[in-house]
Write a protein that holds these residues in place. Structure first.
Motif, PDB file in Angstrom:
ATOM      1  N   ASN A 165       0.857  -1.179   0.000  1.00 48.41           N
ATOM      2  CA  ASN A 165       0.000   0.000   0.000  1.00 48.41           C
ATOM      3  C   ASN A 165       0.900   1.238   0.000  1.00 48.41           C
ATOM      4  OD1 ASN A 165      -2.418   1.396   0.014  1.00 48.41           O
ATOM      5  ND2 ASN A 165      -2.682   1.300   2.246  1.00 48.41           N
ATOM      6  N   SER A 166       0.307   2.389  -0.320  1.00 44.46           N
ATOM      7  CA  SER A 166       1.010   3.639  -0.092  1.00 44.46           C
ATOM      8  C   SER A 166       0.124   4.471   0.817  1.00 44.46           C
ATOM      9  CB  SER A 166       1.247   4.389  -1.402  1.00 44.46           C
ATOM     10  OG  SER A 166       1.774   5.681  -1.095  1.00 44.46           O
ATOM     11  N   THR A 167       0.712   5.041   1.870  1.00 50.53           N
ATOM     12  CA  THR A 167      -0.113   5.848   2.773  1.00 50.53           C
ATOM     13  C   THR A 167       0.163   7.341   2.578  1.00 50.53           C
ATOM     14  OG1 THR A 167       1.478   5.576   4.544  1.00 50.53           O
ATOM     15  CG2 THR A 167      -0.404   4.095   4.544  1.00 50.53           C
ATOM     16  N   GLY A 168       0.688   7.681   1.401  1.00 48.39           N
ATOM     17  CA  GLY A 168       0.824   9.093   1.060  1.00 48.39           C
ATOM     18  C   GLY A 168       1.877   9.820   1.884  1.00 48.39           C
ATOM     19  N   CYS A 169       1.711  11.115   2.000  1.00 48.40           N
ATOM     20  CA  CYS A 169       2.701  11.940   2.695  1.00 48.40           C
ATOM     21  C   CYS A 169       1.972  13.125   3.325  1.00 48.40           C
ATOM     22  CB  CYS A 169       3.751  12.409   1.688  1.00 48.40           C
ATOM     23  SG  CYS A 169       3.086  13.589   0.487  1.00 48.40           S
ATOM     24  N   PRO A 170       2.678  13.978   4.038  1.00 46.80           N
ATOM     25  CA  PRO A 170       1.981  15.112   4.668  1.00 46.80           C
ATOM     26  C   PRO A 170       1.277  16.037   3.668  1.00 46.80           C
ATOM     27  CG  PRO A 170       4.121  14.787   5.673  1.00 46.80           C
ATOM     28  CD  PRO A 170       4.069  13.870   4.495  1.00 46.80           C
ATOM     29  N   GLN A 171       1.596  15.917   2.371  1.00 48.69           N
ATOM     30  CA  GLN A 171       0.879  16.708   1.359  1.00 48.69           C
ATOM     31  C   GLN A 171      -0.526  16.163   1.109  1.00 48.69           C
ATOM     32  OE1 GLN A 171       2.229  19.507   0.289  1.00 48.69           O
ATOM     33  NE2 GLN A 171       3.978  18.897   1.575  1.00 48.69           N
ATOM     34  N   CYS A 172      -0.591  14.863   0.861  1.00 40.59           N
ATOM     35  CA  CYS A 172      -1.880  14.309   0.421  1.00 40.59           C
ATOM     36  C   CYS A 172      -2.662  13.597   1.526  1.00 40.59           C
ATOM     37  CB  CYS A 172      -1.665  13.356  -0.762  1.00 40.59           C
ATOM     38  SG  CYS A 172      -0.401  12.101  -0.528  1.00 40.59           S
ATOM     39  N   ARG A 173      -1.992  13.231   2.614  1.00 40.04           N
ATOM     40  CA  ARG A 173      -2.709  12.445   3.622  1.00 40.04           C
ATOM     41  C   ARG A 173      -3.798  13.226   4.364  1.00 40.04           C
ATOM     42  NH1 ARG A 173       1.173   8.789   6.065  1.00 40.04           N
ATOM     43  NH2 ARG A 173       2.028  10.736   6.790  1.00 40.04           N
ATOM     44  N   PRO A 174      -3.564  14.502   4.734  1.00 38.26           N
ATOM     45  CA  PRO A 174      -4.611  15.202   5.488  1.00 38.26           C
ATOM     46  C   PRO A 174      -5.965  15.184   4.781  1.00 38.26           C
ATOM     47  CG  PRO A 174      -2.581  16.451   5.539  1.00 38.26           C
ATOM     48  CD  PRO A 174      -2.351  15.315   4.600  1.00 38.26           C
ATOM     49  N   ALA A 175      -5.952  15.386   3.461  1.00 36.89           N
ATOM     50  CA  ALA A 175      -7.223  15.386   2.722  1.00 36.89           C
ATOM     51  C   ALA A 175      -7.861  14.002   2.782  1.00 36.89           C
ATOM     52  CB  ALA A 175      -6.979  15.791   1.270  1.00 36.89           C
ATOM     53  N   TYR A 176      -7.021  12.980   2.665  1.00 34.65           N
ATOM     54  CA  TYR A 176      -7.565  11.620   2.750  1.00 34.65           C
ATOM     55  C   TYR A 176      -8.168  11.370   4.127  1.00 34.65           C
ATOM     56  CZ  TYR A 176      -7.938   6.651   3.448  1.00 34.65           C
ATOM     57  OH  TYR A 176      -8.432   5.413   3.776  1.00 34.65           O
ATOM     58  N   ILE A 177      -7.450  11.795   5.165  1.00 31.23           N
ATOM     59  CA  ILE A 177      -7.938  11.548   6.528  1.00 31.23           C
ATOM     60  C   ILE A 177      -9.282  12.247   6.748  1.00 31.23           C
ATOM     61  CG2 ILE A 177      -7.455  12.068   8.967  1.00 31.23           C
ATOM     62  CD1 ILE A 177      -4.604  11.117   8.426  1.00 31.23           C
ATOM     63  N   GLN A 178      -9.435  13.408   6.139  1.00 35.69           N
ATOM     64  CA  GLN A 178     -10.734  14.089   6.219  1.00 35.69           C
ATOM     65  C   GLN A 178     -11.839  13.249   5.582  1.00 35.69           C
ATOM     66  OE1 GLN A 178     -10.655  18.002   4.535  1.00 35.69           O
ATOM     67  NE2 GLN A 178     -10.108  18.949   6.505  1.00 35.69           N
ATOM     68  N   THR A 179     -11.548  12.749   4.391  1.00 40.09           N
ATOM     69  CA  THR A 179     -12.527  11.895   3.704  1.00 40.09           C
ATOM     70  C   THR A 179     -12.843  10.670   4.561  1.00 40.09           C
ATOM     71  OG1 THR A 179     -11.210  12.439   1.750  1.00 40.09           O
ATOM     72  CG2 THR A 179     -13.047  10.921   1.417  1.00 40.09           C
ATOM     73  N   LEU A 180     -11.767  10.076   5.111  1.00 39.08           N
ATOM     74  CA  LEU A 180     -11.935   8.854   5.900  1.00 39.08           C
ATOM     75  C   LEU A 180     -12.764   9.126   7.163  1.00 39.08           C
ATOM     76  CD1 LEU A 180     -10.994   5.821   6.249  1.00 39.08           C
ATOM     77  CD2 LEU A 180      -9.152   6.728   7.684  1.00 39.08           C
ATOM     78  N   THR A 181     -12.437  10.195   7.890  1.00 39.98           N
ATOM     79  CA  THR A 181     -13.176  10.462   9.134  1.00 39.98           C
ATOM     80  C   THR A 181     -14.629  10.844   8.822  1.00 39.98           C
ATOM     81  OG1 THR A 181     -11.905  12.509   9.162  1.00 39.98           O
ATOM     82  CG2 THR A 181     -11.430  10.995  10.886  1.00 39.98           C
ATOM     83  N   ALA A 182     -14.848  11.570   7.736  1.00 42.51           N
ATOM     84  CA  ALA A 182     -16.229  11.914   7.366  1.00 42.51           C
ATOM     85  C   ALA A 182     -17.020  10.630   7.115  1.00 42.51           C
ATOM     86  CB  ALA A 182     -16.230  12.800   6.120  1.00 42.51           C
ATOM     87  N   TYR A 183     -16.389   9.715   6.369  1.00 37.83           N
ATOM     88  CA  TYR A 183     -17.033   8.421   6.103  1.00 37.83           C
ATOM     89  C   TYR A 183     -17.319   7.685   7.414  1.00 37.83           C
ATOM     90  CZ  TYR A 183     -17.157   3.418   4.942  1.00 37.83           C
ATOM     91  OH  TYR A 183     -17.487   2.087   4.877  1.00 37.83           O
ATOM     92  N   TYR A 184     -16.346   7.685   8.316  1.00 36.52           N
ATOM     93  CA  TYR A 184     -16.525   6.965   9.580  1.00 36.52           C
ATOM     94  C   TYR A 184     -17.598   7.598  10.452  1.00 36.52           C
ATOM     95  CZ  TYR A 184     -13.517   2.924   9.709  1.00 36.52           C
ATOM     96  OH  TYR A 184     -13.016   1.665   9.509  1.00 36.52           O
ATOM     97  N   HIS A 185     -17.695   8.915  10.404  1.00 43.06           N
ATOM     98  CA  HIS A 185     -18.733   9.566  11.200  1.00 43.06           C
ATOM     99  C   HIS A 185     -20.123   9.156  10.726  1.00 43.06           C
ATOM    100  CE1 HIS A 185     -16.239  11.592  13.956  1.00 43.06           C
ATOM    101  NE2 HIS A 185     -15.622  12.348  13.046  1.00 43.06           N
TER     102      HIS A 185
END
Ligand code: AMP
Length: 425
Positions: A165-185
């Motif tokens: 897998n690739s878990t991205g970097c500080p450039q692209c991960r924050p946006a992903y984490i937002q998507t992920l947490t929104a989905y989880y909520h």
């Protein structure tokens, strides 16, 4: 049983299993050296802060598994629960940044984690660890992945495959984490308490939750590999290209994550058949942010760790042919005070000539010879009363069905040497 027992979760590695350990250590050493990795040995304990920072507060290791104590000088100390933080500390402290890149380091040794012991899980265990420091290119990721692969292949592990897998970097991960947490909520009612907590402390980790109720939520979760920035995407594509070219099988696994900011891009595991169904045998990945986090210059790096106890369990299970450890070829039996002095001199002379030798330390001649038989050496040298009278040694050669000859005392070392040489030629 005696009064004392070994601490919970620890093991005694008895002589009978040592041939597996020797063979495994020799294999990892051979592979690591063939790849140009250099060995580094580090302290078994470090300042606690190195691990809280370098492994991360919100990890299981730091939250509940560290063996930490205060030493007599009031320093906060922790027995190492992994290698990477120590390797990075040593890299910075010893000025290794000036070395030509990449710096390729490996280590083998004990690791300590306060875990609930079970089959294959201990509180003191051993890891092989390898790191490539100083290179951003995907060739470095490939290098550690191939080393991990080759170690298991050399040990005859079946069904090898990568999970990637690739878990991205500080450039692209924050946006992903937002998507992920929104989905989880949206699915808050369906997930376990740990996941709910992790959403704030270490959100990526929700993806490797083992709770049954969380599995459907994980299966439908957005995938980070589909939201990478151009740099991470290019890196990931290049790495996969190398693996394709080499025909190394891999499965893209979007659940494979290491939750912390300094872990970047590649995450991988090696899977193998092992004892039961195919399962992870080792894991690793890239950690471009760690060296800077620990006070060094920004330095990309990638590595992996493999547990040795689990490798040994598989080797024993699949009956990997492992040579017996060498035993001394000579055993000296003797009777009487004068003979024992002659025997000791002969023992010392044999060893000085480079011939492995042991001496009986007690018992009748008969029981000494039984011991000689059990020790499995080739020659039994006997010095009793009769031999003392004639200035001789009786030699029994196991390779010749314990056939018996008399040799003058002063000629014995050369006689044995000549016969052993013939075997090794
Ligand atoms: P980790 O550092 O957690 O990624 O673990 C790397 C490897 O170390 C695993 O694949 C296991 O083989 C091994 N390992 C981890 N924890 C333990 C343990 N408590 N006992 C034995 N082996 C372990």
């Amino acid at each position: 049983m005696g009064k004392y027992t070994r601490p919970k979760g620890t093991q005694d590695l008895l002589p009978a299993t040592q041939r597996y350990w020797e063979y495994l250590r020799a294999t990892v050493r051979r592979e690591a050296l063939q790849y140009g990795f250099e060995r580094i040995d580090l302290p078994l304990f470090e300042e606690t802060a190195l691990f809280t920072r370098g492994v991360g507060e919100a990890t299981d290791i730091v939250e509940k598994e560290m063996y930490s104590f205060e030493d007599k000088g009031g320093r906060k100390i922790t027995l190492r629960p992994e290698f990477t933080a120590g390797v990075v500390r040593a890299y910075i402290e010893n000025g290794m940044r000036v070395q030509p890149k990449p710096v390729k380091l490996y280590s083998v040794g004990p690791i300590f984690r306060y875990e609930r012991p079970q089959a294959g899980r201990y509180r003191q265990f051993h890891q092989f660890n390898a790191e490539v420091l100083g290179v951003q290119e995907p060739l470095a990721d490939l290098e550690v992945m191939l080393l991990a692969w080759d170690i298991y292949a050399a040990l005859d592990f079946q069904g090898l495959a990568f999970q990637l897998n690739s878990t991205g970097c500080p450039q692209c991960r924050p946006a992903y984490i937002q998507t992920l947490t929104a989905y989880y909520h949206q699915h808050a009612a369906e997930i376990c308490d740990t996941c709910r907590r992790r959403l704030t402390t270490n959100p990526l980790r929700v993806l490797d939750c083992k709770e049954t109720r969380c599995q459907p939520v994980i299966a439908g979760a957005p995938k980070i590999a589909e939201q990478l920035c151009t740099e991470c995407e290019t890196h990931f594509t290049a790495l996969r290209g190398y693996l394709d070219e080499l025909e190394k099988p891999y499965t893209l696994n979007h659940r494979l994550v290491r939750g912390l900011d300094y872990y970047t891009k590649t995450v991988f595991e090696v899977w193998a058949e092992g004892i039961g169904a195919q399962a992870a045998v080792c894991g690793g990945g890239r950690y471009d942010g760690l060296i800077e986090l620990l006070g060094g210059p920004p330095t990309p790096a990638v590595g992996f760790a493999a547990g040795l106890e689990r490798i040994i369990m598989v080797m024993q299970h699949q009956e990997t042919p492992v040579p017996e450890l060498p035993t001394p070829p000579v055993f000296i039996a003797h009777l009487g005070a004068a003979a024992s002095r002659v025997a000791v001199q002969l023992l010392v002379d044999l060893r000085a000539a480079g011939i492995g030798a042991q001496i009986a330390m007690s018992g009748s001649l008969r029981s000494q010879l039984r011991t000689a038989d059990r020790k499995g050496g080739r020659f039994a040298l006997i010095i009793g009363e009769r031999e003392m009278e004639h200035g001789e040694v009786t030699v029994k050669d196991m390779a010749q069905g314990w056939s018996q000859t008399s040799i003058p005392l002063e000629a014995v070392v050369a006689w044995v040497q000549a016969r052993l040489k013939r075997v090794s030629e």
